[in-house]
Scaffold this active site. Sequence first.
Site, PDB file in Angstrom:
ATOM      1  N   HIS A  65       0.846  -1.204   0.000  1.00  0.00           N
ATOM      2  CA  HIS A  65       0.000   0.000   0.000  1.00  0.00           C
ATOM      3  C   HIS A  65       0.875   1.245   0.000  1.00  0.00           C
ATOM      4  O   HIS A  65       1.563   1.542   0.967  1.00  0.00           O
ATOM      5  CB  HIS A  65      -0.943  -0.003   1.210  1.00  0.00           C
ATOM      6  CG  HIS A  65      -1.965   1.095   1.162  1.00  0.00           C
ATOM      7  ND1 HIS A  65      -3.110   1.007   0.397  1.00  0.00           N
ATOM      8  CD2 HIS A  65      -2.014   2.311   1.750  1.00  0.00           C
ATOM      9  CE1 HIS A  65      -3.819   2.120   0.547  1.00  0.00           C
ATOM     10  NE2 HIS A  65      -3.170   2.932   1.360  1.00  0.00           N
ATOM     11  N   HIS A  67       1.126   5.377  -1.850  1.00  0.00           N
ATOM     12  CA  HIS A  67       0.588   6.446  -2.717  1.00  0.00           C
ATOM     13  C   HIS A  67       1.801   7.228  -3.226  1.00  0.00           C
ATOM     14  O   HIS A  67       2.213   8.198  -2.586  1.00  0.00           O
ATOM     15  CB  HIS A  67      -0.313   7.415  -1.948  1.00  0.00           C
ATOM     16  CG  HIS A  67      -1.504   6.796  -1.284  1.00  0.00           C
ATOM     17  ND1 HIS A  67      -2.772   6.876  -1.812  1.00  0.00           N
ATOM     18  CD2 HIS A  67      -1.637   6.106  -0.124  1.00  0.00           C
ATOM     19  CE1 HIS A  67      -3.633   6.275  -0.996  1.00  0.00           C
ATOM     20  NE2 HIS A  67      -2.957   5.803   0.032  1.00  0.00           N
ATOM     21  N   SER A 149     -18.460  11.299  -4.056  1.00  0.00           N
ATOM     22  CA  SER A 149     -19.723  11.080  -3.341  1.00  0.00           C
ATOM     23  C   SER A 149     -20.863  11.895  -3.957  1.00  0.00           C
ATOM     24  O   SER A 149     -22.020  11.699  -3.617  1.00  0.00           O
ATOM     25  CB  SER A 149     -19.550  11.491  -1.879  1.00  0.00           C
ATOM     26  OG  SER A 149     -19.133  12.842  -1.816  1.00  0.00           O
ATOM     27  N   HIS A 183     -11.833   4.146  -2.997  1.00  0.00           N
ATOM     28  CA  HIS A 183     -11.150   4.897  -1.939  1.00  0.00           C
ATOM     29  C   HIS A 183     -11.610   4.485  -0.549  1.00  0.00           C
ATOM     30  O   HIS A 183     -10.791   4.056   0.259  1.00  0.00           O
ATOM     31  CB  HIS A 183     -11.257   6.425  -2.123  1.00  0.00           C
ATOM     32  CG  HIS A 183     -10.603   7.136  -0.974  1.00  0.00           C
ATOM     33  ND1 HIS A 183     -11.311   7.786  -0.006  1.00  0.00           N
ATOM     34  CD2 HIS A 183      -9.310   7.219  -0.610  1.00  0.00           C
ATOM     35  CE1 HIS A 183     -10.469   8.267   0.908  1.00  0.00           C
ATOM     36  NE2 HIS A 183      -9.255   7.935   0.556  1.00  0.00           N
ATOM     37  N   HIS A 210      -9.565   1.404   1.236  1.00  0.00           N
ATOM     38  CA  HIS A 210      -9.349   1.846   2.621  1.00  0.00           C
ATOM     39  C   HIS A 210     -10.628   1.504   3.371  1.00  0.00           C
ATOM     40  O   HIS A 210     -11.722   1.857   2.927  1.00  0.00           O
ATOM     41  CB  HIS A 210      -9.153   3.363   2.682  1.00  0.00           C
ATOM     42  CG  HIS A 210      -7.903   3.871   2.024  1.00  0.00           C
ATOM     43  ND1 HIS A 210      -7.894   4.434   0.786  1.00  0.00           N
ATOM     44  CD2 HIS A 210      -6.632   3.917   2.465  1.00  0.00           C
ATOM     45  CE1 HIS A 210      -6.665   4.807   0.470  1.00  0.00           C
ATOM     46  NE2 HIS A 210      -5.872   4.509   1.467  1.00  0.00           N
ATOM     47  N   GLU A 213     -10.676   2.694   8.867  1.00  0.00           N
ATOM     48  CA  GLU A 213      -9.379   3.223   9.286  1.00  0.00           C
ATOM     49  C   GLU A 213      -9.488   3.984  10.612  1.00  0.00           C
ATOM     50  O   GLU A 213      -8.593   3.899  11.448  1.00  0.00           O
ATOM     51  CB  GLU A 213      -8.850   4.164   8.186  1.00  0.00           C
ATOM     52  CG  GLU A 213      -7.521   4.806   8.539  1.00  0.00           C
ATOM     53  CD  GLU A 213      -7.024   5.739   7.455  1.00  0.00           C
ATOM     54  OE1 GLU A 213      -7.768   5.991   6.487  1.00  0.00           O
ATOM     55  OE2 GLU A 213      -5.886   6.215   7.579  1.00  0.00           O
TER      56      GLU A 213
HETATM   57  O1  MCF Z   1      -4.210   5.755   3.623  1.00  0.00           O
HETATM   58  C1  MCF Z   1      -4.147   7.124   3.874  1.00  0.00           C
HETATM   59  C2  MCF Z   1      -5.253   7.513   4.797  1.00  0.00           C
HETATM   60  N1  MCF Z   1      -6.557   7.147   4.319  1.00  0.00           N
HETATM   61  C3  MCF Z   1      -7.106   7.544   3.140  1.00  0.00           C
HETATM   62  N2  MCF Z   1      -6.541   8.024   2.070  1.00  0.00           N
HETATM   63  C4  MCF Z   1      -5.261   8.269   1.821  1.00  0.00           C
HETATM   64  C5  MCF Z   1      -4.156   7.906   2.605  1.00  0.00           C
HETATM   65  N3  MCF Z   1      -3.064   8.419   2.052  1.00  0.00           N
HETATM   66  C6  MCF Z   1      -3.427   9.045   0.953  1.00  0.00           C
HETATM   67  N4  MCF Z   1      -4.747   8.962   0.769  1.00  0.00           N
HETATM   68  C7  MCF Z   1      -5.382   9.580  -0.416  1.00  0.00           C
HETATM   69  C8  MCF Z   1      -6.496   8.868  -1.071  1.00  0.00           C
HETATM   70  O2  MCF Z   1      -6.097   7.839  -1.886  1.00  0.00           O
HETATM   71  O3  MCF Z   1      -5.896  10.830  -0.089  1.00  0.00           O
HETATM   72  C9  MCF Z   1      -6.680  11.241  -1.165  1.00  0.00           C
HETATM   73  C10 MCF Z   1      -7.224   9.977  -1.793  1.00  0.00           C
HETATM   74  O4  MCF Z   1      -6.963  10.022  -3.142  1.00  0.00           O
HETATM   75  C11 MCF Z   1      -7.691  12.265  -0.763  1.00  0.00           C
HETATM   76  S1  MCF Z   1      -9.020  11.704   0.256  1.00  0.00           S
HETATM   77  C12 MCF Z   1      -8.339  11.291   1.818  1.00  0.00           C
HETATM   78 FE    FE Z   2      -3.677   4.908   1.867  1.00  0.00          FE
END
Ligand code: MCF
Ligand code: FE
Length: 440
Positions: A65, A67, A149, A183, A210, A213
């Site tokens: 996992h 990003h 959403s 997401h 996700h 969390e």
């Molecule tokens: O895993 C972490 C925390 N939880 C959710 N989203 C994200 C995380 N790190 C980056 N994100 C991203 C997600 O993929 O944040 C963006 C999304 O594209 C904006 S919404 C939280």
């Molecule tokens: Fe994440």
Amino acid sequence: MQIIGADFVVLCDEKFSVIKKGGICFDTRGILEIGDYVELCAKYAESKNEYFASCAITPALANMHLHLEFSKNVGILHFGDFGDWLDSVLLEREHLMGEDLQTAMQDGILECLKSGVGFVGAISSYGADLEILANSPLRVMYFNEAIGSNIEALDVLYQNFLVRLNDSKAKKSTHFIPAIAVHSPYSVHPKLLEKVLEVAKKENLPVSAHFLESKAEREWLESSSGYFQGFYERFFKKTMCSFYSTESFLEAFSGLKNVYFTHCLEANDKILAKIKEQKARIITCPKSNRLLNNKFLDLSTLDGILLCLGTDGKSSNDSLSLLDELRIALFAYANRPLETLARELLLSVTRNVFLDSVLPLGELKVGNFSDFAVFKLPQSKEFLAQNLILYAKEAHKLYIAGEEVLGLALQKALEKRLESKAEKLENSKQRGEYGKISNF
Ligand code: MCF
Ligand code: FE
């Protein structure tokens, strides 16, 4: 064909077998034979061979996992509380990708490779990481993210998702697996969820989400109250109710193969039993969970669910090193016997990721791909997984598809740094700044 050997060859099989002074005979297509290093060298006398003393060879590690697109987030977002973090993501959304994202992503890839990672599960929100990941030495499971959403925007969002998915499908190979990311339950409209999961089912694509969390997310799903109520009012000027209950969100993933739920910090026994029934995996990201939710996943409740490990992105971590992540996890779970935990953790970045799955990886066995990591260890007669996690701050070598990739990646990075230094020097010379005190 070539042979590599080391004091310990850690198979990451069911019994956690370790071959002392072991060897692996392989070519670019896969592992041909595993056994005693000296015997293999005698049997295949013409093969190139190399022995790594005081080292362990494991399958190349998998960071499930990540990003990469959020690699420029350092110092921008608010840590310590999930709601504060999400507020800061929304408030800073214009700046999250930052300038010179390519360099930051390239550095992120190098951090992965340096920590012995040969495989990443990359969540892609925008597709900005597609080319750089596809052109990297890494094998990639590329999760195209669906998020949204607002019902009025759904068609546009879905079309945009399809374009990104198709772009990634054009790269499909044994190094690049297109996949889908949902997401989260608080950010994906049921119509969008239905459409993207339909694609996943039809095309047999891996899916990640996700899930559970934060306490805020659980409260929202259980009673449409708490942080998310205010969140929708403040940022979207809407009074909303949760689209799902915890159960109904989970139910939508039934019947899918290769499902990965990330975080699950707030999952209760009933939810965990359902995840187990679905044969889905859980990915935990301990450092991210500490920073956003002040909590670690309770490993004692998993009851046989396959556990994987990830770093998450720089949006919720200080580094993308999976070795850092393993080390922190080893310290965090102080109530588990140390060596048992170290083995569980090592399996969470190898075997657990690929068992009955899309690629022959994660275990050293004949027929599997030739993806290995070599780690230097303190001298020891026995292999201790805790020694690897404690002392290996970087991989010594990394093989992907039978080729050593770390040396070349490090060399390229050095050349790039020298090039940009020379460029900066040239620019400052032209601006007449060369020799100024501020340059010291
Ligand atoms: O895993 C972490 C925390 N939880 C959710 N989203 C994200 C995380 N790190 C980056 N994100 C991203 C997600 O993929 O944040 C963006 C999304 O594209 C904006 S919404 C939280
Ligand atoms: Fe994440």
